[in-house]
Design a protein around this motif. Structure first.
Motif, PDB file in Angstrom:
ATOM      1  N   ALA A 103      48.052  35.090  56.498  1.00 49.43           N
ATOM      2  CA  ALA A 103      48.453  35.459  57.856  1.00 49.43           C
ATOM      3  C   ALA A 103      48.753  36.950  57.947  1.00 49.43           C
ATOM      4  N   ARG A 104      49.407  37.484  56.932  1.00 55.48           N
ATOM      5  CA  ARG A 104      49.697  38.922  56.916  1.00 55.48           C
ATOM      6  C   ARG A 104      48.391  39.719  56.865  1.00 55.48           C
ATOM      7  N   GLU A 105      47.463  39.285  56.017  1.00 60.10           N
ATOM      8  CA  GLU A 105      46.184  39.983  55.879  1.00 60.10           C
ATOM      9  C   GLU A 105      45.392  39.974  57.184  1.00 60.10           C
ATOM     10  N   MET A 106      45.434  38.844  57.898  1.00 59.55           N
ATOM     11  CA  MET A 106      44.631  38.694  59.114  1.00 59.55           C
ATOM     12  C   MET A 106      45.395  39.088  60.366  1.00 59.55           C
ATOM     13  N   ASN A 107      46.618  39.526  60.212  1.00 58.44           N
ATOM     14  CA  ASN A 107      47.455  39.969  61.330  1.00 58.44           C
ATOM     15  C   ASN A 107      47.649  38.868  62.370  1.00 58.44           C
ATOM     16  N   VAL A 108      47.984  37.685  61.896  1.00 56.56           N
ATOM     17  CA  VAL A 108      48.310  36.562  62.766  1.00 56.56           C
ATOM     18  C   VAL A 108      49.627  35.953  62.299  1.00 56.56           C
ATOM     19  N   GLY A 109      50.206  35.091  63.113  1.00 50.01           N
ATOM     20  CA  GLY A 109      51.396  34.375  62.695  1.00 50.01           C
ATOM     21  C   GLY A 109      51.030  33.133  61.907  1.00 50.01           C
ATOM     22  N   CYS A 110      52.025  32.423  61.410  1.00 52.59           N
ATOM     23  CA  CYS A 110      51.746  31.168  60.721  1.00 52.59           C
ATOM     24  C   CYS A 110      52.918  30.212  60.873  1.00 52.59           C
ATOM     25  N   ILE A 111      52.609  28.941  60.754  1.00 54.70           N
ATOM     26  CA  ILE A 111      53.597  27.871  60.801  1.00 54.70           C
ATOM     27  C   ILE A 111      53.569  27.174  59.445  1.00 54.70           C
ATOM     28  N   LEU A 112      54.687  27.188  58.751  1.00 53.97           N
ATOM     29  CA  LEU A 112      54.790  26.575  57.433  1.00 53.97           C
ATOM     30  C   LEU A 112      55.341  25.163  57.580  1.00 53.97           C
ATOM     31  N   ASP A 113      54.579  24.176  57.147  1.00 54.29           N
ATOM     32  CA  ASP A 113      54.985  22.778  57.270  1.00 54.29           C
ATOM     33  C   ASP A 113      55.646  22.285  55.994  1.00 54.29           C
ATOM     34  N   ALA A 114      56.874  21.804  56.101  1.00 53.54           N
ATOM     35  CA  ALA A 114      57.536  21.165  54.969  1.00 53.54           C
ATOM     36  C   ALA A 114      56.801  19.864  54.630  1.00 53.54           C
ATOM     37  N   PRO A 115      56.752  19.480  53.349  1.00 51.93           N
ATOM     38  CA  PRO A 115      55.962  18.307  52.926  1.00 51.93           C
ATOM     39  C   PRO A 115      56.671  16.983  53.219  1.00 51.93           C
ATOM     40  N   THR A 116      56.906  16.713  54.500  1.00 47.67           N
ATOM     41  CA  THR A 116      57.695  15.544  54.894  1.00 47.67           C
ATOM     42  C   THR A 116      56.893  14.529  55.704  1.00 47.67           C
ATOM     43  N   TRP A 117      55.564  14.637  55.689  1.00 45.07           N
ATOM     44  CA  TRP A 117      54.713  13.765  56.507  1.00 45.07           C
ATOM     45  C   TRP A 117      54.933  12.284  56.181  1.00 45.07           C
ATOM     46  N   MET A 118      55.210  11.985  54.915  1.00 42.45           N
ATOM     47  CA  MET A 118      55.429  10.596  54.494  1.00 42.45           C
ATOM     48  C   MET A 118      56.899  10.254  54.311  1.00 42.45           C
ATOM     49  N   ALA A 119      57.784  11.174  54.646  1.00 42.70           N
ATOM     50  CA  ALA A 119      59.211  10.966  54.377  1.00 42.70           C
ATOM     51  C   ALA A 119      59.904  10.225  55.507  1.00 42.70           C
ATOM     52  N   ASN A 120      59.339   9.073  55.866  1.00 39.87           N
ATOM     53  CA  ASN A 120      59.989   8.175  56.823  1.00 39.87           C
ATOM     54  C   ASN A 120      60.168   6.811  56.163  1.00 39.87           C
ATOM     55  N   ALA A 121      60.979   5.969  56.754  1.00 42.88           N
ATOM     56  CA  ALA A 121      61.480   4.770  56.076  1.00 42.88           C
ATOM     57  C   ALA A 121      60.395   3.845  55.556  1.00 42.88           C
ATOM     58  N   ASP A 122      59.483   3.408  56.411  1.00 45.45           N
ATOM     59  CA  ASP A 122      58.509   2.397  55.999  1.00 45.45           C
ATOM     60  C   ASP A 122      57.507   2.915  54.978  1.00 45.45           C
ATOM     61  N   ARG A 123      57.146   4.171  55.078  1.00 43.05           N
ATOM     62  CA  ARG A 123      56.112   4.689  54.180  1.00 43.05           C
ATOM     63  C   ARG A 123      56.694   5.190  52.856  1.00 43.05           C
ATOM     64  N   ALA A 124      57.992   5.479  52.838  1.00 44.45           N
ATOM     65  CA  ALA A 124      58.622   5.931  51.601  1.00 44.45           C
ATOM     66  C   ALA A 124      59.219   4.784  50.804  1.00 44.45           C
ATOM     67  N   ALA A 125      59.513   3.660  51.465  1.00 48.20           N
ATOM     68  CA  ALA A 125      60.141   2.529  50.776  1.00 48.20           C
ATOM     69  C   ALA A 125      59.325   2.026  49.584  1.00 48.20           C
ATOM     70  N   PRO A 126      57.981   1.868  49.698  1.00 45.73           N
ATOM     71  CA  PRO A 126      57.219   1.408  48.536  1.00 45.73           C
ATOM     72  C   PRO A 126      57.264   2.377  47.358  1.00 45.73           C
ATOM     73  N   LEU A 127      57.661   3.617  47.614  1.00 52.10           N
ATOM     74  CA  LEU A 127      57.755   4.609  46.548  1.00 52.10           C
ATOM     75  C   LEU A 127      59.145   4.637  45.921  1.00 52.10           C
ATOM     76  N   GLY A 128      60.051   3.787  46.436  1.00 59.44           N
ATOM     77  CA  GLY A 128      61.380   3.671  45.855  1.00 59.44           C
ATOM     78  C   GLY A 128      62.455   4.509  46.509  1.00 59.44           C
ATOM     79  N   TYR A 129      62.199   5.003  47.719  1.00 56.23           N
ATOM     80  CA  TYR A 129      63.180   5.847  48.407  1.00 56.23           C
ATOM     81  C   TYR A 129      63.871   5.057  49.512  1.00 56.23           C
ATOM     82  N   ASP A 130      65.200   5.066  49.493  1.00 58.38           N
ATOM     83  CA  ASP A 130      65.947   4.384  50.542  1.00 58.38           C
ATOM     84  C   ASP A 130      66.315   5.395  51.641  1.00 58.38           C
ATOM     85  N   PRO A 131      66.826   4.934  52.776  1.00 61.51           N
ATOM     86  CA  PRO A 131      67.118   5.841  53.903  1.00 61.51           C
ATOM     87  C   PRO A 131      68.061   6.982  53.540  1.00 61.51           C
ATOM     88  N   GLU A 132      69.058   6.720  52.699  1.00 60.57           N
ATOM     89  CA  GLU A 132      69.986   7.776  52.329  1.00 60.57           C
ATOM     90  C   GLU A 132      69.279   8.862  51.513  1.00 60.57           C
TER      91      GLU A 132
END
Length: 303
Positions: free
Chosen positions: A60-89
């Protein structure tokens, strides 16, 4: 700040939503359920996640544009994280930790046009045959993740690959209640329509009507330009394109054993051509199969 910068309309922004395929095919990492947030737990894989966002800042700096940085939380919701062993807390802490990782990258950039977003995913696999969800159920469901994000440093949240209007509406309402600006990004099939056959522009109008235009704006993602070029209709509320490198269908990509990176040069030309017919679009990026080569050629074509 996010609303102010993005509503000025005189600056383009880059996003990189293709981090998952990059992690799998280029870094050789396993992503159970396509979830990248477990990589936060180890220093070496955590560094890879930060490196992906740093590469976007550098471009973005090289091309003189802005950017939006996305945190890797696309799957960090209850139903999709539960099979991976993550509870709501645990997920509350996961969402906060993911934002802190990206915030560190933003802070080092020392630029006002670098925004931090949290990626929000649908409740179920968007490409599977799933039951319909009511607006109210979606509202209540997504409220948990929004609540975990509202006291972080995110400038906004970005909901990616939503293809059912009811869930998109409920997700927007949950973000509104938490005081979080939200971009809603819809995904289309090869015919330019959502999974249920609704035209993209009709879905935007429906969602806007049922959510009192609470979203900042809409995007389309996880589709090739040949899939959505004729579906945008110069809609004033559609202001982002985050394209796949491959022209394959979602079903074909799900079965692929090798990365289909498409033709980066042609992709840049296609995005630039669509942008000329849709001047409201100001957020551009790469989804599955893309890397910084694709994004640089997209930015160059626009310039």
């Amino acid at each position: 700040m996010a609303r102010q910068l993005l509503n000025q309309g005189d600056k383009n922004f880059l996003v990189y939503a293709g981090t998952g395929t990059d992690l799998i095919f280029n870094h050789g990492l396993e992503l159970p359920g396509f979830a990248s947030f477990p990589l936060l737990e180890q220093p070496d894989t955590r560094a890879i996640l930060a490196g992906q966002m740093q590469a976007l800042v550098d471009l973005a700096r090289e091309m003189n544009v802005g950017c939006i940085l996305d945190a890797p939380t696309w799957m960090a919701n209850a139903d999709r994280a539960a099979p991976l062993g993550y509870d709501p807390e645990q997920l509350v802490e996961v969402n906060k930790d993911a934002v802190s990782l990206v915030e560190d990258v933003r802070r080092a950039a020392v630029r006002e046009d670098v925004l931090v977003s949290a990626s929000i995913g649908p409740r179920f696999d968007p490409y599977a045959d799933i039951p319909q969800v009511s607006v109210e159920d979606a509202h209540q469901y997504h409220a948990a993740q929004m609540h975990s994000l509202k006291d972080t440093t995110v400038d906004l949240v970005t909901a990616y690959t939503f293809n059912r209007p009811n869930e998109a509406t409920g997700c927007i309402l949950a973000a509104r209640d938490a005081g979080l600006p939200i971009i809603m990004s819809l995904v289309v099939e090869t015919d330019g329509c959502l999974a249920g056959g609704t035209k993209l522009v009709d879905a935007i109008d429906q969602i806007d009507g049922e959510s009192d235009t609470a979203a900042m704006f809409f995007m389309v993602n996880c589709a090739h330009p040949t899939h959505f070029a004729g579906a945008l209709g110069n809609h004033p509320r559609l202001r982002g394109m985050v394209a796949n490198a491959s022209s394959c269908s979602h079903a074909e990509l799900d079965e692929a054993d090798e990365l289909d990176e498409g033709d980066p040069v042609e992709l840049g030309k296609q995005i630039a051509k669509i942008a000329r017919s849709n001047p409201s679009v100001q957020v551009f990026g790469g989804c599955c199969g893309t890397d910084m080569r694709h994004l640089k050629l997209i930015a160059s074509g626009l310039a």
